[in-house]
Design a protein around this motif. Structure first.
Motif, PDB file in Angstrom:
ATOM      1  N   SER A 121      54.579  44.329  22.457  1.00 35.21           N
ATOM      2  CA  SER A 121      54.917  45.259  21.388  1.00 35.21           C
ATOM      3  C   SER A 121      56.423  45.483  21.349  1.00 35.21           C
ATOM      4  O   SER A 121      57.111  45.331  22.363  1.00 35.21           O
ATOM      5  CB  SER A 121      54.205  46.601  21.595  1.00 35.21           C
ATOM      6  N   ILE A 122      56.905  45.849  20.198  1.00 34.41           N
ATOM      7  CA  ILE A 122      58.337  46.100  20.043  1.00 34.41           C
ATOM      8  C   ILE A 122      58.751  47.383  20.757  1.00 34.41           C
ATOM      9  O   ILE A 122      59.798  47.444  21.410  1.00 34.41           O
ATOM     10  CB  ILE A 122      58.697  46.172  18.550  1.00 34.41           C
ATOM     11  N   ILE A 123      57.899  48.410  20.669  1.00 31.93           N
ATOM     12  CA  ILE A 123      58.258  49.706  21.263  1.00 31.93           C
ATOM     13  C   ILE A 123      58.177  49.680  22.784  1.00 31.93           C
ATOM     14  O   ILE A 123      58.650  50.600  23.452  1.00 31.93           O
ATOM     15  CB  ILE A 123      57.350  50.826  20.716  1.00 31.93           C
ATOM     16  N   GLY A 124      57.578  48.625  23.351  1.00 33.81           N
ATOM     17  CA  GLY A 124      57.461  48.554  24.806  1.00 33.81           C
ATOM     18  C   GLY A 124      58.724  48.088  25.495  1.00 33.81           C
ATOM     19  O   GLY A 124      58.856  48.225  26.712  1.00 33.81           O
ATOM     20  N   LEU A 125      59.677  47.551  24.732  1.00 35.56           N
ATOM     21  CA  LEU A 125      60.892  46.980  25.325  1.00 35.56           C
ATOM     22  C   LEU A 125      61.655  47.968  26.211  1.00 35.56           C
ATOM     23  O   LEU A 125      61.963  47.641  27.365  1.00 35.56           O
ATOM     24  CB  LEU A 125      61.788  46.429  24.210  1.00 35.56           C
ATOM     25  N   PRO A 126      61.981  49.177  25.734  1.00 34.86           N
ATOM     26  CA  PRO A 126      62.729  50.100  26.601  1.00 34.86           C
ATOM     27  C   PRO A 126      61.937  50.531  27.836  1.00 34.86           C
ATOM     28  O   PRO A 126      62.527  50.804  28.893  1.00 34.86           O
ATOM     29  CB  PRO A 126      63.020  51.295  25.683  1.00 34.86           C
TER      30      PRO A 126
END
Length: 210
Positions: free
Chosen positions: A93-98
């Motif tokens: 997922s994109i939001i999982g990066l941080p």
């Protein structure tokens, strides 16, 4: 389709993600440094509580307390697999990066705090304990976390590019490689867990901490 030799594929992967690997390594190193510094900020009662726990642990270890090695191995491997499994999921997922970056930093913090606390309390004996019981399995675990963290961030960035910059890019081949990487790293972690379960306790028994 022509198959690319493994050596060339690995070389291409490292070249493509070199800056990302360097960033993850620096982030992990910052976590280690912060963890070591954190030891000095502990209150006296917190240090005493940790000392009491470790003293009891070493006392039980030297007295020959029976521990189920199978259960200990399963616990160790389960913890490792959950960690890289969570990173794998976050990379999808994109939001999982941080969150992946935070997990890499926290892993470094735990390693730094553990080594720092042993060295702070027992000086050279503590460093020897860290070198023989903490470092060996982490020679496998740390590279796995760095590789997995890099792969997770890389895949997440690829998702961003495919969605906003390169619409229509086939993501499945990259997903397959990403997933196969997790399986390979899982086997490496099983070796680390075997060492942690069967070898580390024997090494710790050889060291007397006072």
């Amino acid at each position: 389709m022509r198959r690319i030799p493994f050596g060339q594929s690995l070389q291409h992967h490292l070249k493509e993600n070199l800056s990302l690997y360097l960033f993850i390594i620096v982030l992990f190193t910052m976590g280690v440094s912060f963890g070591a510094i954190l030891v000095n900020s502990l209150a006296t009662n917190q240090k005493q509580d940790l000392m009491g726990y470790l003293t009891q642990f070493f006392s039980e270890l030297h007295s020959g307390l029976k521990v189920n090695p199978t259960a200990a191995f399963q616990q160790s491997l389960g913890d490792h697999l959950k960690y890289i499994g969570l990173i794998w999921m976050l990379g999808l997922s994109i939001i999982g990066l941080p969150i992946i970056l935070i997990m890499v930093f926290l892993k470094g913090l735990v390693v730094g705090f553990t080594v720092g606390f042993l060295a702070h309390q027992w000086h050279w004996s503590g460093l020897m304990m860290a070198g023989l019981s903490v470092l060996p399995q982490n020679l496998l675990v740390i590279p796995v976390i760095i590789i997995m963290g890099t792969a997770g961030v890389s895949f997440s960035l690829r998702l961003i590019r495919s969605r906003f910059m390169r619409r229509g890019e086939h993501i499945y081949p990259f997903f397959l490689r990403y997933t196969l990487l997790v399986v390979l790293l899982g086997f490496i972690l099983s070796v680390a867990s075997l060492f942690e379960t069967f070898v580390s306790p024997l090494l710790m028994k050889q060291i007397g901490l006072g």
